[in-house]
Design a protein around this motif. Structure first.
Motif, PDB file in Angstrom:
ATOM      1  N   THR A  95       0.933  -1.240  -0.008  1.00  0.00           N
ATOM      2  CA  THR A  95      -0.087  -0.087   0.028  1.00  0.00           C
ATOM      3  C   THR A  95       0.846   1.275   0.073  1.00  0.00           C
ATOM      4  OG1 THR A  95      -0.125   0.171   2.420  1.00  0.00           O
ATOM      5  CG2 THR A  95      -1.980  -1.213   1.440  1.00  0.00           C
ATOM      6  N   LEU A  96       2.035   1.102   0.169  1.00  0.00           N
ATOM      7  CA  LEU A  96       2.920   2.237   0.127  1.00  0.00           C
ATOM      8  C   LEU A  96       3.611   2.616  -0.964  1.00  0.00           C
ATOM      9  CD1 LEU A  96       4.920   1.461   3.327  1.00  0.00           C
ATOM     10  CD2 LEU A  96       3.265   2.980   3.374  1.00  0.00           C
ATOM     11  N   THR A  97       3.934   3.894  -1.518  1.00  0.00           N
ATOM     12  CA  THR A  97       4.655   4.161  -2.605  1.00  0.00           C
ATOM     13  C   THR A  97       6.186   3.674  -2.571  1.00  0.00           C
ATOM     14  OG1 THR A  97       5.550   6.162  -1.876  1.00  0.00           O
ATOM     15  CG2 THR A  97       3.320   6.316  -2.867  1.00  0.00           C
ATOM     16  N   GLU A  98       6.829   3.345  -3.476  1.00  0.00           N
ATOM     17  CA  GLU A  98       8.263   2.889  -3.587  1.00  0.00           C
ATOM     18  C   GLU A  98       9.227   3.885  -2.695  1.00  0.00           C
ATOM     19  OE1 GLU A  98      10.210   2.251  -7.489  1.00  0.00           O
ATOM     20  OE2 GLU A  98       8.124   1.602  -8.364  1.00  0.00           O
ATOM     21  N   GLN A  99       8.970   5.275  -2.630  1.00  0.00           N
ATOM     22  CA  GLN A  99       9.822   6.338  -1.988  1.00  0.00           C
ATOM     23  C   GLN A  99       9.520   5.954  -0.428  1.00  0.00           C
ATOM     24  OE1 GLN A  99       8.564   9.635  -3.874  1.00  0.00           O
ATOM     25  NE2 GLN A  99      10.620  10.081  -4.499  1.00  0.00           N
ATOM     26  N   GLN A 100       7.911   5.921  -0.267  1.00  0.00           N
ATOM     27  CA  GLN A 100       7.854   5.549   1.405  1.00  0.00           C
ATOM     28  C   GLN A 100       8.410   4.139   1.639  1.00  0.00           C
ATOM     29  OE1 GLN A 100       3.416   5.568   0.450  1.00  0.00           O
ATOM     30  NE2 GLN A 100       3.047   7.599   1.543  1.00  0.00           N
ATOM     31  N   TYR A 101       8.173   3.272   0.887  1.00  0.00           N
ATOM     32  CA  TYR A 101       8.974   2.007   1.496  1.00  0.00           C
ATOM     33  C   TYR A 101      10.306   2.011   1.767  1.00  0.00           C
ATOM     34  CZ  TYR A 101       9.551  -3.063   1.510  1.00  0.00           C
ATOM     35  OH  TYR A 101      10.017  -4.247   2.189  1.00  0.00           O
ATOM     36  N   ALA A 102      11.096   2.656   0.663  1.00  0.00           N
ATOM     37  CA  ALA A 102      12.462   2.721   0.847  1.00  0.00           C
ATOM     38  C   ALA A 102      13.024   3.453   1.960  1.00  0.00           C
ATOM     39  CB  ALA A 102      13.087   3.508  -0.563  1.00  0.00           C
ATOM     40  N   VAL A 103      12.357   4.938   2.311  1.00  0.00           N
ATOM     41  CA  VAL A 103      12.809   5.409   3.327  1.00  0.00           C
ATOM     42  C   VAL A 103      12.689   4.612   4.605  1.00  0.00           C
ATOM     43  CG1 VAL A 103      10.763   6.857   3.604  1.00  0.00           C
ATOM     44  CG2 VAL A 103      13.051   7.929   4.135  1.00  0.00           C
ATOM     45  N   LEU A 104      11.580   3.929   4.852  1.00  0.00           N
ATOM     46  CA  LEU A 104      11.216   3.279   6.032  1.00  0.00           C
ATOM     47  C   LEU A 104      12.163   1.937   6.104  1.00  0.00           C
ATOM     48  CD1 LEU A 104       7.532   3.617   6.113  1.00  0.00           C
ATOM     49  CD2 LEU A 104       9.319   4.598   7.484  1.00  0.00           C
ATOM     50  N   VAL A 105      12.641   1.416   5.196  1.00  0.00           N
ATOM     51  CA  VAL A 105      13.480   0.258   5.433  1.00  0.00           C
ATOM     52  C   VAL A 105      14.718   0.314   5.146  1.00  0.00           C
ATOM     53  CG1 VAL A 105      11.300  -1.503   4.367  1.00  0.00           C
ATOM     54  CG2 VAL A 105      13.052  -0.450   2.912  1.00  0.00           C
ATOM     55  N   GLU A 106      15.168   1.464   4.648  1.00  0.00           N
ATOM     56  CA  GLU A 106      16.462   1.781   4.557  1.00  0.00           C
ATOM     57  C   GLU A 106      17.375   1.709   5.792  1.00  0.00           C
ATOM     58  OE1 GLU A 106      20.413   3.644   4.028  1.00  0.00           O
ATOM     59  OE2 GLU A 106      18.820   4.370   5.376  1.00  0.00           O
ATOM     60  N   PRO A 107      16.973   1.971   7.027  1.00  0.00           N
ATOM     61  CA  PRO A 107      17.969   1.615   8.135  1.00  0.00           C
ATOM     62  C   PRO A 107      18.380   0.540   8.329  1.00  0.00           C
ATOM     63  CG  PRO A 107      16.190   3.142   8.801  1.00  0.00           C
ATOM     64  CD  PRO A 107      15.694   2.627   7.280  1.00  0.00           C
ATOM     65  N   PHE A 108      17.547  -0.837   7.925  1.00  0.00           N
ATOM     66  CA  PHE A 108      18.027  -2.192   8.064  1.00  0.00           C
ATOM     67  C   PHE A 108      18.627  -2.578   6.698  1.00  0.00           C
ATOM     68  CE2 PHE A 108      15.289  -1.555  11.735  1.00  0.00           C
ATOM     69  CZ  PHE A 108      16.094  -2.358  12.653  1.00  0.00           C
ATOM     70  N   VAL A 109      18.458  -1.838   5.632  1.00  0.00           N
ATOM     71  CA  VAL A 109      19.302  -2.401   4.204  1.00  0.00           C
ATOM     72  C   VAL A 109      20.638  -2.683   4.751  1.00  0.00           C
ATOM     73  CG1 VAL A 109      19.725  -1.993   2.128  1.00  0.00           C
ATOM     74  CG2 VAL A 109      17.620  -1.397   2.853  1.00  0.00           C
ATOM     75  N   GLY A 110      20.962  -4.009   4.552  1.00  0.00           N
ATOM     76  CA  GLY A 110      22.551  -4.350   4.753  1.00  0.00           C
ATOM     77  C   GLY A 110      22.719  -4.908   6.084  1.00  0.00           C
ATOM     78  N   ARG A 111      21.663  -5.019   6.939  1.00  0.00           N
ATOM     79  CA  ARG A 111      21.858  -5.439   8.393  1.00  0.00           C
ATOM     80  C   ARG A 111      20.760  -6.645   8.422  1.00  0.00           C
ATOM     81  NH1 ARG A 111      22.685  -0.154   8.557  1.00  0.00           N
ATOM     82  NH2 ARG A 111      23.532   1.004  10.138  1.00  0.00           N
ATOM     83  N   ALA A 112      19.679  -6.525   7.902  1.00  0.00           N
ATOM     84  CA  ALA A 112      18.743  -7.821   7.970  1.00  0.00           C
ATOM     85  C   ALA A 112      18.241  -7.858   6.610  1.00  0.00           C
ATOM     86  CB  ALA A 112      17.574  -7.283   9.003  1.00  0.00           C
ATOM     87  N   HIS A 113      17.470  -8.969   6.443  1.00  0.00           N
ATOM     88  CA  HIS A 113      16.996  -9.235   5.098  1.00  0.00           C
ATOM     89  C   HIS A 113      15.625  -8.174   4.952  1.00  0.00           C
ATOM     90  CE1 HIS A 113      15.273 -10.761   1.366  1.00  0.00           C
ATOM     91  NE2 HIS A 113      14.011 -10.941   2.109  1.00  0.00           N
ATOM     92  N   VAL A 114      15.667  -7.405   4.124  1.00  0.00           N
ATOM     93  CA  VAL A 114      14.456  -6.493   3.841  1.00  0.00           C
ATOM     94  C   VAL A 114      13.784  -7.006   2.434  1.00  0.00           C
ATOM     95  CG1 VAL A 114      13.831  -4.252   3.513  1.00  0.00           C
ATOM     96  CG2 VAL A 114      15.451  -4.792   5.263  1.00  0.00           C
ATOM     97  N   PRO A 115      12.604  -7.359   2.324  1.00  0.00           N
ATOM     98  CA  PRO A 115      12.284  -7.864   1.052  1.00  0.00           C
ATOM     99  C   PRO A 115      11.743  -6.667   0.016  1.00  0.00           C
ATOM    100  CG  PRO A 115      10.396  -7.697   2.861  1.00  0.00           C
ATOM    101  CD  PRO A 115      11.843  -7.267   3.595  1.00  0.00           C
ATOM    102  N   ALA A 116      12.038  -6.905  -0.912  1.00  0.00           N
ATOM    103  CA  ALA A 116      11.650  -6.140  -2.225  1.00  0.00           C
ATOM    104  C   ALA A 116      10.121  -5.791  -1.852  1.00  0.00           C
ATOM    105  CB  ALA A 116      11.911  -6.677  -3.593  1.00  0.00           C
ATOM    106  N   GLN A 117       9.816  -4.470  -2.434  1.00  0.00           N
ATOM    107  CA  GLN A 117       8.473  -4.282  -2.014  1.00  0.00           C
ATOM    108  C   GLN A 117       7.325  -4.983  -2.711  1.00  0.00           C
ATOM    109  OE1 GLN A 117       7.623  -0.079  -3.361  1.00  0.00           O
ATOM    110  NE2 GLN A 117       5.626  -0.046  -1.893  1.00  0.00           N
ATOM    111  N   GLY A 118       7.713  -5.905  -3.870  1.00  0.00           N
ATOM    112  CA  GLY A 118       6.852  -6.536  -4.419  1.00  0.00           C
ATOM    113  C   GLY A 118       6.493  -8.146  -3.887  1.00  0.00           C
ATOM    114  N   GLU A 119       7.418  -8.349  -2.858  1.00  0.00           N
ATOM    115  CA  GLU A 119       7.611  -9.905  -2.281  1.00  0.00           C
ATOM    116  C   GLU A 119       6.481  -9.954  -1.398  1.00  0.00           C
ATOM    117  OE1 GLU A 119      11.191 -11.376  -0.348  1.00  0.00           O
ATOM    118  OE2 GLU A 119      12.264 -10.140  -1.574  1.00  0.00           O
TER     119      GLU A 119
END
Length: 119
Positions: A95-119
């Motif tokens: 339900t989020l835009t790509e930008q919304q999703y990206a900014v909210l998951v970015e703190p964990f990218v490279g630290r934990a598995h963050v799924p692609a938005q379509g997963e």
């Protein structure tokens, strides 16, 4: 209630070393003025989803409270906030835009598995 992708993220993120959780929280704070605050408002789960998510995060982090707070006072609470914010984005990813999703998951990218938005 919670999908497997979200629970997998919570479980993995809750097991991160204290320094990684500290860095994720700091990054989350840094991103608030860059759209994080507005994106967080868009990633609102239902009351039952929020309750299930909160319970899972608390259950995962409570046994580590002393360890986290020994690393940095207040880290237990900060880690809960960071994991919750990203987990809500993962839960509401469709339900989020790509930008919304990206900014909210970015703190964990490279630290934990963050799924692609379509997963």
């Amino acid at each position: 209630m919670l999908d497997q992708v979200t629970t997998n993220f919570v479980d993995e993120a809750a097991g991160l070393p204290p320094a990684e959780l500290e860095a994720a929280f700091d990054r989350l704070v840094d991103l608030r003025p860059e759209g994080g605050k507005e994106a967080s408002r868009a990633a609102v789960p239902s009351a039952s989803e929020n309750s299930a998510l909160d319970h899972r995060i608390r259950a995962a982090l409570l046994p580590r409270a002393d360890e986290l707070d020994a690393h940095l006072t207040g880290l237990h609470s900060d880690a809960r906030a960071a994991i919750s914010t990203t987990a809500r984005a993962i839960l509401k990813r469709r339900t989020l835009t790509e930008q919304q999703y990206a900014v909210l998951v970015e703190p964990f990218v490279g630290r934990a598995h963050v799924p692609a938005q379509g997963e």
